[in-house]
Design a protein around this motif. Structure first.
Motif, mmCIF file in Angstrom:
data_model
loop_
_atom_site.group_PDB
_atom_site.id
_atom_site.type_symbol
_atom_site.label_atom_id
_atom_site.label_comp_id
_atom_site.label_asym_id
_atom_site.label_seq_id
_atom_site.Cartn_x
_atom_site.Cartn_y
_atom_site.Cartn_z
ATOM 1 N N LYS A 169 1.633 11.926 -9.999
ATOM 2 C CA LYS A 169 0.913 13.199 -9.911
ATOM 3 C C LYS A 169 1.895 14.371 -9.933
ATOM 4 O O LYS A 169 1.641 15.383 -10.598
ATOM 5 N N ILE A 170 3.016 14.237 -9.238
ATOM 6 C CA ILE A 170 4.030 15.299 -9.236
ATOM 7 C C ILE A 170 4.585 15.495 -10.646
ATOM 8 O O ILE A 170 4.711 16.634 -11.119
ATOM 9 N N LYS A 171 4.915 14.398 -11.317
ATOM 10 C CA LYS A 171 5.441 14.508 -12.685
ATOM 11 C C LYS A 171 4.416 15.161 -13.608
ATOM 12 O O LYS A 171 4.768 15.997 -14.443
ATOM 13 N N GLN A 172 3.143 14.780 -13.466
ATOM 14 C CA GLN A 172 2.085 15.358 -14.292
ATOM 15 C C GLN A 172 1.970 16.859 -14.042
ATOM 16 O O GLN A 172 1.864 17.644 -14.979
ATOM 17 N N THR A 173 2.017 17.257 -12.789
ATOM 18 C CA THR A 173 1.908 18.671 -12.437
ATOM 19 C C THR A 173 3.093 19.457 -12.978
ATOM 20 O O THR A 173 2.925 20.545 -13.542
ATOM 21 N N VAL A 174 4.289 18.916 -12.834
ATOM 22 C CA VAL A 174 5.486 19.591 -13.340
ATOM 23 C C VAL A 174 5.412 19.720 -14.858
ATOM 24 O O VAL A 174 5.714 20.779 -15.417
ATOM 25 N N ASP A 175 4.999 18.648 -15.542
ATOM 26 C CA ASP A 175 4.870 18.706 -16.999
ATOM 27 C C ASP A 175 3.874 19.777 -17.425
ATOM 28 O O ASP A 175 4.110 20.512 -18.389
ATOM 29 N N PHE A 231 0.831 -1.201 0.000
ATOM 30 C CA PHE A 231 0.000 0.000 0.000
ATOM 31 C C PHE A 231 0.866 1.251 0.000
ATOM 32 O O PHE A 231 0.620 2.196 -0.741
ATOM 33 N N LYS A 232 1.912 1.252 0.824
ATOM 34 C CA LYS A 232 2.801 2.412 0.924
ATOM 35 C C LYS A 232 3.455 2.700 -0.430
ATOM 36 O O LYS A 232 3.488 3.848 -0.875
ATOM 37 N N TYR A 233 3.982 1.663 -1.087
ATOM 38 C CA TYR A 233 4.634 1.880 -2.373
ATOM 39 C C TYR A 233 3.637 2.270 -3.452
ATOM 40 O O TYR A 233 3.962 3.050 -4.349
ATOM 41 N N SER A 234 2.420 1.768 -3.362
ATOM 42 C CA SER A 234 1.384 2.160 -4.307
ATOM 43 C C SER A 234 1.068 3.647 -4.169
ATOM 44 O O SER A 234 0.938 4.367 -5.162
ATOM 45 N N VAL A 235 0.959 4.105 -2.940
ATOM 46 C CA VAL A 235 0.705 5.530 -2.691
ATOM 47 C C VAL A 235 1.881 6.368 -3.164
ATOM 48 O O VAL A 235 1.705 7.424 -3.780
ATOM 49 N N MET A 236 3.093 5.893 -2.919
ATOM 50 C CA MET A 236 4.283 6.635 -3.360
ATOM 51 C C MET A 236 4.330 6.741 -4.886
ATOM 52 O O MET A 236 4.649 7.799 -5.434
ATOM 53 N N ASP A 237 3.998 5.653 -5.578
ATOM 54 C CA ASP A 237 3.974 5.674 -7.041
ATOM 55 C C ASP A 237 2.924 6.655 -7.561
ATOM 56 O O ASP A 237 3.173 7.406 -8.504
ATOM 57 N N ALA A 238 1.751 6.626 -6.964
ATOM 58 C CA ALA A 238 0.687 7.539 -7.392
ATOM 59 C C ALA A 238 1.095 8.991 -7.147
ATOM 60 O O ALA A 238 0.844 9.862 -7.989
ATOM 61 N N THR A 239 1.724 9.247 -6.019
ATOM 62 C CA THR A 239 2.179 10.603 -5.707
ATOM 63 C C THR A 239 3.240 11.050 -6.701
ATOM 64 O O THR A 239 3.200 12.179 -7.192
ATOM 65 N N GLU A 240 4.168 10.167 -7.016
ATOM 66 C CA GLU A 240 5.231 10.499 -7.974
ATOM 67 C C GLU A 240 4.643 10.800 -9.357
ATOM 68 O O GLU A 240 5.045 11.756 -10.019
#
Length: 55
Positions: free
Chosen positions: A30-36, A19-28
């Protein structure tokens, strides 16, 4: 008894880690999408200025 505790401890630990790694992947993602999006917006805003400077 200890084997049962160890089994459930490992089971819950694995579930929590997954669960923790799934949340981390989703956060990463979202961050990449926002930066793009921000980079694209910056490019769109700076294009007309660059064209005016070139003329």
């Amino acid at each position: 008894m200890q084997e049962i505790e160890r089994f459930f401890g490992n089971l819950f630990s694995g579930i929590i880690n997954r669960f923790k790694y799934s949340v981390m992947d989703a956060t990463e993602r979202k961050i990449k999408q926002t930066v793009d999006q921000q980079v694209e917006q910056h490019r769109e805003r700076s294009k007309p200025k660059d064209e005016e400077d070139r003329q």
